[in-house]
Enzyme design. Sequence first.
Site, PDB file in Angstrom:
ATOM      1  N   TRP A 103       0.814  -1.203   0.000  1.00 48.70           N
ATOM      2  CA  TRP A 103       0.000   0.000   0.000  1.00 48.70           C
ATOM      3  C   TRP A 103       0.850   1.255   0.000  1.00 48.70           C
ATOM      4  O   TRP A 103       0.554   2.225  -0.695  1.00 48.70           O
ATOM      5  CB  TRP A 103      -0.986  -0.012   1.175  1.00 48.70           C
ATOM      6  CG  TRP A 103      -1.928  -1.169   1.063  1.00 48.70           C
ATOM      7  CD1 TRP A 103      -1.937  -2.305   1.811  1.00 48.70           C
ATOM      8  CD2 TRP A 103      -2.963  -1.335   0.077  1.00 48.70           C
ATOM      9  NE1 TRP A 103      -2.908  -3.165   1.364  1.00 48.70           N
ATOM     10  CE2 TRP A 103      -3.553  -2.602   0.305  1.00 48.70           C
ATOM     11  CE3 TRP A 103      -3.436  -0.545  -0.976  1.00 48.70           C
ATOM     12  CZ2 TRP A 103      -4.604  -3.086  -0.477  1.00 48.70           C
ATOM     13  CZ3 TRP A 103      -4.483  -1.029  -1.757  1.00 48.70           C
ATOM     14  CH2 TRP A 103      -5.052  -2.277  -1.502  1.00 48.70           C
ATOM     15  N   ASP A 173      -1.287   6.930   6.361  1.00 52.66           N
ATOM     16  CA  ASP A 173      -2.366   6.011   6.014  1.00 52.66           C
ATOM     17  C   ASP A 173      -2.531   5.054   7.193  1.00 52.66           C
ATOM     18  O   ASP A 173      -1.677   4.203   7.430  1.00 52.66           O
ATOM     19  CB  ASP A 173      -1.994   5.252   4.736  1.00 52.66           C
ATOM     20  CG  ASP A 173      -3.031   4.195   4.362  1.00 52.66           C
ATOM     21  OD1 ASP A 173      -4.021   4.026   5.105  1.00 52.66           O
ATOM     22  OD2 ASP A 173      -2.838   3.531   3.327  1.00 52.66           O
ATOM     23  N   LYS A 197     -11.904  -1.693   8.156  1.00 50.55           N
ATOM     24  CA  LYS A 197     -11.191  -2.580   9.070  1.00 50.55           C
ATOM     25  C   LYS A 197     -11.681  -2.313  10.507  1.00 50.55           C
ATOM     26  O   LYS A 197     -12.410  -3.113  11.060  1.00 50.55           O
ATOM     27  CB  LYS A 197      -9.677  -2.388   8.942  1.00 50.55           C
ATOM     28  CG  LYS A 197      -9.145  -3.002   7.642  1.00 50.55           C
ATOM     29  CD  LYS A 197      -8.657  -1.961   6.702  1.00 50.55           C
ATOM     30  CE  LYS A 197      -8.077  -2.338   5.382  1.00 50.55           C
ATOM     31  NZ  LYS A 197      -7.701  -3.601   4.927  1.00 50.55           N
TER      32      LYS A 197
END
Lengths: 362, 362
Positions: A103, A173, A197
């Site tokens: 990511w 992030d 999440k």
Amino acid sequence: MAKRVFNFNPGPSTLPLEVLKIVQDEFLDYKGTGMSIIESSHRSPEFDEINESAITLTREVLGLGDNYQVLFLGGGASTQFAMVPLNFLGPDRKAAYVDTGSWSSKAFKEGQIIGDAVLAASSKEAGYKFIPKMNDIKYPADAAYLHITSNNTIKGTQYHEFPDTGSVPLVCDMSSDIASRKLDLTKFSLIYAGAQKNLGPAGVTMVIIRDDLLAKAREGLPTMLSYKTHAEKKSLYNTPPAFGIYIVKLVLEWIKKQGGLSAIEKVNRQKKDAIYNLMDSYPDFYRGTVEKDSRSWMNLTLRLPDENLEKKFIAEAKAVGFVGLKGHRSVGGIRVSLYNAMTLEGARKLAEFMETFRKSNA
Amino acid sequence: MAKRVFNFNPGPSTLPLEVLKIVQDEFLDYKGTGMSIIESSHRSPEFDEINESAITLTREVLGLGDNYQVLFLGGGASTQFAMVPLNFLGPDRKAAYVDTGSWSSKAFKEGQIIGDAVLAASSKEAGYKFIPKMNDIKYPADAAYLHITSNNTIKGTQYHEFPDTGSVPLVCDMSSDIASRKLDLTKFSLIYAGAQKNLGPAGVTMVIIRDDLLAKAREGLPTMLSYKTHAEKKSLYNTPPAFGIYIVKLVLEWIKKQGGLSAIEKVNRQKKDAIYNLMDSYPDFYRGTVEKDSRSWMNLTLRLPDENLEKKFIAEAKAVGFVGLKGHRSVGGIRVSLYNAMTLEGARKLAEFMETFRKSNA
């Protein structure tokens, strides 16, 4: 109804059963309005209360002041990979990125598409097995920002300390570990997190941005790609992902009810200890894939002695109600995701299963 | 539980009760998986089936071939205002826009931010009271595309024919009337629609794009802003707005069950006739705000003789279970939104209420 499974999916992932039951109970009639919340106008008093509460609860749960704006946007964290450089990386600046996995390297790539993005540190050569030491993170003193990824969902690593970046804005992030532990977030200028999440369903991304950074956002951007657009309207410039915001609000209320982030952290510590301790008891059978001091509390990655055993493990676990344990397709192996809504009972029962599985297969 | 109201909200708006009940019934356990659909991985077989069905049903219900890709994206139609010019308006081209109201002028503005956008026609000077005649729409023969807005939610107008643009791609924002009538869509190169009127909840936008236009999309864009990214991965490049796609699929199944778009159109015609006929019986009391041949079937806008009467109308309607009738804050008056899920019974009962209200207040 089938028995509720223990859902170790990496995201979208398990959510608090209490929250799901509230949603189900009021799904056809939201608080006596005679309509579902998904049929309600985003300009209605009912939705306004949800949006305002979600903002206030975010600040309260995460320990942030009014100088942080809280936005709820569509497009996923992947859209933030582009919005960050579009808003803050001018033509004469450099933005710095720490590459700790899939990511973060995608975020870095977007920085390069949009402007001059440079690497501040990377653990790529080592197969992303660790988070770089804070002293090894190097970036220009006038960098537009430093971007990090606090938890690496695929690789199974997590920052356990954060760089002090002084006047360089720290952008993070936090998709896969936001609200999972008590942290001082005031050193961050911008935090973003896909909700799916620890916060809610897919389709809504939380963005937290400090006023001093927001003031520096570039003008002339496409309207929807400008943080200012959304901050000025509290995410209501256009129709927001309303159902997602509604659930984020309920999840934040649930976190408060558990005792806030101190209590959440305590349980999360017990959960990850249950699994890592078991792994460390049998290191030749349950082989952790990352360095111990970089281990993630959220996504615990491991390999078994061979791939057939891994398949067997996943199949037998599924048969007794533990699902979502397959490692990401890019890395294989096993991944145990222990987000906030996974119970301590779930983690302990999985550890017991792992103990038994080892006995039968070692 | 409160009695279900007749919800005339302009969007988010009423959805089929049958669909809401399915969602509620299976919310804690999606098809025996032991988890909610919002806890299911977007890579699971269950979600894959939903996504594939939503794509197939979209083509089937709208009468489109495999040469149209169907995408489900976040960010709302407002993000499409930017994605269209980012993908298709190169530096040496002009894009043409027809301005028929608030949303089309926002789309035009994004075109101007991103490139060279020109007006092909506008009814702005006339207060957006009509859709321009097809012959009055003028654009460069080599325009990158012509952009129109098929239904104007705020102003209450709707296209009842569409321009033949030949080799110039026709791009249409159908947010507020997609799937409401039987149309030949093959003349369109790109259609987009925020789901929150006729298709589902807020937070997901349907984008339909023909392969020949898709092939012309520009390279080098931020990844999430490129249609190619999403088309290549069937909207699963990143985590999509999964819950929204799930409901869109259920709504499309509901449309099929009603008899498809021919049947939907028939009912929608009866619904709008119930209200417009009543208005036309008392034109001094219920004063339509747009020209008759441009009237929208979806959003019927009207004024009463004075603002106090309008307030009284809205309040008395609400008291007997008709909600969402207030005109947009930018125009005032009354707006009756008759999306697919509003029943014929609802429209007829509102017409009866209007008859009674006139008698007491004329």
